[in-house]
Enzyme design. Structure first.
Site, PDB file in Angstrom:
ATOM      1  CG  HIS A  84      -0.961  -2.496  -0.052  1.00 36.57           C
ATOM      2  ND1 HIS A  84       0.257  -3.094  -0.241  1.00 36.57           N
ATOM      3  CD2 HIS A  84      -1.668  -3.325   0.756  1.00 36.57           C
ATOM      4  CE1 HIS A  84       0.273  -4.254   0.422  1.00 36.57           C
ATOM      5  NE2 HIS A  84      -0.882  -4.412   1.036  1.00 36.57           N
TER       6      HIS A  84
ATOM      7  CG  HIS B 135       1.107  -8.521   1.432  1.00 34.83           C
ATOM      8  ND1 HIS B 135       0.308  -9.078   0.450  1.00 34.83           N
ATOM      9  CD2 HIS B 135       0.413  -7.499   1.958  1.00 34.83           C
ATOM     10  CE1 HIS B 135      -0.831  -8.396   0.399  1.00 34.83           C
ATOM     11  NE2 HIS B 135      -0.793  -7.442   1.300  1.00 34.83           N
TER      12      HIS B 135
END
Lengths: 336, 336
Positions: free
Chosen positions: A56, A215
């Site tokens: 991320h 995700h």
């Protein structure tokens, strides 16, 4: 799988090696690359620690630096770090003024941060915890996922700690940013976890997913790609239904790319977001455009809105310097 | 086509509107969004102007700011700006000390910058020109394309101008950076020009292209995806064959993402590049990792190496502040 990497199982640690080779402002402790800490901690300051899965960037470790946060426990791709790693980071960066754990609202992370807090209690290190939960489309407020809007929590807490606030004050700053921030995100493509080797969901050509998580958690609808103007309108409608902002109030916006979406597109979206908000009489006085919370090579973006007051504006304007994010004092060039 | 945009023909101007809404450090002149200039020019300084097609952010306009360059004529996606636009930018930012045109080695750009230089001559504005041509795999030195390595030319010329150098000195600084910089790039996927709507080339699943240009110009081989370590080795072998660096010498590296490649992967590649160079006895003393010259949503990366001397190191360390790139003075946090 089209990734620049070596063995998939080395993805996280190879990345960390590259980061440590490049940035002397950070280091690792306990002989564990994943215990990521600021190199020169500021004395007597409340320490702020985050953690979460790899994949991320700049979330989470990229926010470790001066004026922001102090340490990050790094998990594998989309995996929580361990309680032990969180605890090792804590022992390194705590400076006698207590520790704030500030991370995203995900089950594994909550479990491990809570365990780390118990380990701290046994060593008389005072902790407080708060989770980011800004993703409106992911459910009722308590179960919402934390996504890009956690940036404002880091920024508020980091500024308050850097200004000398105590643990309660730093927690209150994060809490205020949390209460006043909402995010809506959408994806145009999946991403691939290196050790899995296959896309984490599928979308047809010309199909997108509104409300998709970082995700690959399912969103609220899949359908044909909308225009930037339509995406801005739907995102902001959702945000403002959940958190009304009155005409004349000030807001900050964060236009975040999920990884594969070009910066050009983010500025197009930014234009449409600003035009929509100003059409509602809301003044956009601070804007961040770029990658703040990604999902590797996922295409898509998110829009975060932070409803400002004078206190939050002061926090947002506090200077920051991390290897991944530099923000100058607002008095301009001479301050660089 | 999975892009966040409105009408394809509005892509460039919508992007520019978003940028001007966000960054008060820049402005446009002549009622033309594409005549992009620094808002507060520094008096008596040599002005540096670039230009080129849209679709490569932060190249080109992202380098306009303090300590770097002063203006940018913005073309449509992958198109040259016009001579008139270059001339309008020039009239705005020149400050009596002459103008350096610094841009990439592409036919359309050369033609239009040369025409702009002729317009300047008629108005007694002194100009000099230099083109970036760092992409080793694109041919013999004179015909090479300019890609991410142009960053070092901006950095050297920008620092020299900011330090008060005259036009000849600023040109010499850019020339030195040019002579000492080489780049090798590779792509894993194509990109899509908005007004075309189709990928600009095709690659099979698991196929990559070594030496591919940032507009999709063909490379030197297509083949199966290599590992990061292999890519580092091949790229650096090509670079060092073309520009030998002796054991014990110092180098700067720039690991550039082409758009859709994650920052995680860039740091993995960075690790392998540093390890290879240090294995050759070359000291890597400055590293930049991130997006410096992209091709919208193209997957891939490039590796640039700049062979340093004390003069270039001083230029690289000069502080910079643009909306897209901030570099602090090297004395750390207090300088932010």
């Amino acid at each position: 799988m089209k990734k620049i990497m070596n063995a998939p199982e080395a993805y996280t640690d190879d990345m960390l090696k590259g980061i440590y080779m490049t940035h002397e402002e950070v280091k690792y402790v306990n002989d564990d690359l994943r215990c990521y800490c600021i190199a020169n901690k500021k004395p007597d300051k409340v320490a702020i620690i985050t953690g979460g899965g790899t994949g991320h960037l700049p979330l989470f470790l990229g926010y470790v630096g001066h004026g922001l946060i102090d340490g990050c426990a790094v998990g594998g791709v989309f995996q929580s770090p361990s309680a032990e790693q969180i605890f090792e980071v804590t022992k390194e960066v705590e400076a006698g003024a207590g520790v704030l754990y500030l991370y995203g609202n995900y089950t594994g992370d909550i479990m491990n941060f809570d365990m780390a807090a118990e380990l701290c209690e046994m060593e008389d290190i005072k902790t407080a915890s708060i989770v980011g939960a800004d993703d409106v489309n992911s459910g009722a407020p308590k179960v919402r996922r934390g996504v890009a809007g956690i940036f404002y929590m880091f920024k508020a807490a980091g500024a308050k700690a850097d200004m000398g606030g105590n643990l309660e004050e730093v927690l209150a700053a994060a809490q205020k940013a949390k209460e006043r921030t909402r995010t809506v995100g959408f994806a145009m493509s999946p991403c691939i976890i290196p050790e899995v080797g296959k896309p984490n969901f599928t979308l047809e050509e010309n199909e997108m997913a509104m409300g998709m998580g970082i995700h690959g958690e399912p969103g609220i609808w899949n359908g044909p790609i909308k225009t930037s103007g339509e995406l801005a309108e739907e995102s902001l409608h959702t945000i403002l239904e959940d958190m009304p902002i009155a005409k004349g109030e000030e807001a900050a916006i964060l236009i975040n790319g999920l990884g594969a979406t070009s910066v050009e597109e983010l500025y197009i979206l930014c234009k449409d977001v600003v035009e929509y908000l100003e059409g509602q009489g809301i003044k956009v006085v601070r804007s961040n455009v770029g990658e703040y919370a990604t999902s590797m090579e996922m295409m898509g973006a998110s829009v975060s809105v932070c409803r400002l007051d004078e206190e939050l504006k002061e926090y947002l304007d506090h200077p920051v310097s991390t290897p991944f994010y530099i923000q100058k004092a607002r008095d301009g060039y001479d301050a660089v």
